[in-house]
Design a protein around this motif. Structure first.
Motif, PDB file in Angstrom:
ATOM      1  N   GLU A 263       8.108  -1.564   7.737  1.00 29.79           N
ATOM      2  CA  GLU A 263       8.191  -0.164   8.112  1.00 29.79           C
ATOM      3  C   GLU A 263       7.971   0.684   6.853  1.00 29.79           C
ATOM      4  OE1 GLU A 263       8.708   1.329  11.150  1.00 29.79           O
ATOM      5  OE2 GLU A 263       8.377  -0.704  11.930  1.00 29.79           O
ATOM      6  N   PRO A 264       7.467   1.913   6.986  1.00 28.01           N
ATOM      7  CA  PRO A 264       7.265   2.770   5.811  1.00 28.01           C
ATOM      8  C   PRO A 264       8.576   3.065   5.092  1.00 28.01           C
ATOM      9  CG  PRO A 264       6.099   3.642   7.725  1.00 28.01           C
ATOM     10  CD  PRO A 264       7.005   2.556   8.230  1.00 28.01           C
TER      11      PRO A 264
ATOM     12  N   LYS B 246       0.821  -1.205   0.000  1.00 28.61           N
ATOM     13  CA  LYS B 246       0.000   0.000   0.000  1.00 28.61           C
ATOM     14  C   LYS B 246       0.860   1.262   0.000  1.00 28.61           C
ATOM     15  CE  LYS B 246      -0.573  -0.168   5.066  1.00 28.61           C
ATOM     16  NZ  LYS B 246      -1.546  -0.245   6.177  1.00 28.61           N
ATOM     17  N   ILE B 247       0.214   2.358  -0.360  1.00 26.92           N
ATOM     18  CA  ILE B 247       0.837   3.680  -0.351  1.00 26.92           C
ATOM     19  C   ILE B 247       0.077   4.541   0.652  1.00 26.92           C
ATOM     20  CG2 ILE B 247       1.438   5.713  -1.716  1.00 26.92           C
ATOM     21  CD1 ILE B 247       2.871   3.201  -2.649  1.00 26.92           C
TER      22      ILE B 247
ATOM     23  N   PHE C 164       5.714   3.918   1.171  1.00 23.73           N
ATOM     24  CA  PHE C 164       5.368   2.619   0.589  1.00 23.73           C
ATOM     25  C   PHE C 164       5.563   1.539   1.652  1.00 23.73           C
ATOM     26  CE2 PHE C 164       7.456  -1.207  -1.252  1.00 23.73           C
ATOM     27  CZ  PHE C 164       6.350  -1.769  -1.874  1.00 23.73           C
ATOM     28  N   LEU C 165       4.575   0.647   1.790  1.00 26.77           N
ATOM     29  CA  LEU C 165       4.671  -0.466   2.731  1.00 26.77           C
ATOM     30  C   LEU C 165       4.269  -1.752   2.027  1.00 26.77           C
ATOM     31  CD1 LEU C 165       3.191   2.154   4.333  1.00 26.77           C
ATOM     32  CD2 LEU C 165       3.558   0.631   6.272  1.00 26.77           C
ATOM     33  N   PHE C 166       4.888  -2.859   2.415  1.00 28.57           N
ATOM     34  CA  PHE C 166       4.507  -4.152   1.874  1.00 28.57           C
ATOM     35  C   PHE C 166       4.388  -5.159   3.011  1.00 28.57           C
ATOM     36  CE2 PHE C 166       9.100  -4.073   2.032  1.00 28.57           C
ATOM     37  CZ  PHE C 166       9.474  -5.349   2.437  1.00 28.57           C
ATOM     38  N   LYS C 167       3.599  -6.196   2.783  1.00 25.72           N
ATOM     39  CA  LYS C 167       3.385  -7.208   3.809  1.00 25.72           C
ATOM     40  C   LYS C 167       4.309  -8.388   3.557  1.00 25.72           C
ATOM     41  CE  LYS C 167      -0.730  -7.730   5.458  1.00 25.72           C
ATOM     42  NZ  LYS C 167      -2.166  -8.085   5.630  1.00 25.72           N
ATOM     43  N   HIS C 168       5.030  -8.774   4.597  1.00 28.48           N
ATOM     44  CA  HIS C 168       5.958  -9.900   4.496  1.00 28.48           C
ATOM     45  C   HIS C 168       5.751 -10.820   5.692  1.00 28.48           C
ATOM     46  CE1 HIS C 168       9.517 -12.207   3.607  1.00 28.48           C
ATOM     47  NE2 HIS C 168      10.087 -11.870   4.755  1.00 28.48           N
TER      48      HIS C 168
END
Length: 246
Positions: free
Chosen positions: A86-87, A53-54, A76-80
């Motif tokens: 973190e942003p 997401k942004i 920008f964030l991503f799921k891992h």
């Protein structure tokens, strides 16, 4: 899991997603189609808003002479492994208004382009299109540098038409008129440099050249400026020596 797993998965850009740049400073190079990033992020993490997401998007506008730049900052964030990262900060920009030969052009896509640019900067941090940015292909490919060098560069904040007028000036009186008519640019180092180099070009004596150089001390740390003055001085000295020996 290797620390480079995500990086390696995202680094390669297929040729069909590179588009040639046909004009401007980067003519002859390649740009990455923006939708490719969206596709690869979705493949890697899942749909936007679920796997990545942004957030905290912010636009600001900066005036440069007679032109306006639209700047964008975002996170920008991503799921891992079911946890959000973190942003990751990203910054981008695009011209909102540009002075062209027929007047001022205002872009209604400046925010979109600045936003896309900021996403590309943020996603670089996890390897997105890193082959391109490392110089293996595309925009930063070494073989494209010659095309970039041959393209005329107009400094930000200076109208392209103004630079052309300065370049075509054939006497110091006209050049002084241009300087006096653009008081708003008297603190713009690029403008000072353009005028000083043109004055040097029109100068026929070493003494006159030294006077110009000493009047622009702000540029004495500019390597390109100093090298051009040095070359001009050498040509004047050589011409003087040839005249004396003739």
């Amino acid at each position: 899991m290797s620390n480079l797993n995500i990086y390696d998965n995202l680094k390669e850009v297929p040729e069909e997603y590179l588009k040639p740049i046909t004009g401007g400073r980067l003519k002859g190079m390649s740009d990455i189609k923006p939708q490719w990033r969206i596709m690869r992020l979705t493949e890697q993490f899942g749909p936007c808003g679920i796997g990545w997401k942004i957030q905290n998007v912010n636009f600001t506008y900066q005036t440069k002479g007679e032109e306006i730049v639209c700047n964008c900052s975002l996170e920008f964030l991503f799921k891992h492994e079911n946890e959000w990262s973190e942003p990751i900060l990203g910054f981008g920009g695009s011209m909102f208004s540009t002075v062209e030969k027929n007047g001022i052009y205002v872009s209604d896509e400046a925010q979109k382009m600045a936003y896309t640019d900021a996403i590309s900067v943020a996603t670089k941090m996890i390897g997105m299109a890193s082959d391109v940015y490392m110089g293996h292909s595309g925009k930063y490919e070494g073989s494209s540098n010659e095309s970039q060098k041959s393209e005329e560069v107009v400094p930000i904040g200076i109208a392209p038409t103004l630079k052309k007028v300065i370049d075509k000036t054939t006497d110091l009186e006209s050049l002084n008129t241009i300087w006096n008519n653009n008081t708003s640019l008297h603190d713009n180092l690029d403008f000072i440099k353009l005028v000083a180099l043109k004055r040097a070009d029109l100068t026929t004596t070493v003494e006159g050249l030294a006077k110009i150089f000493n009047s622009v001390q702000k540029l004495h740390t500019d390597g390109d400026f100093v090298s051009q003055f040095t070359a001009k001085k050498k040509s004047l000295v050589d011409a003087k020596n040839q005249k004396q020996t003739a």
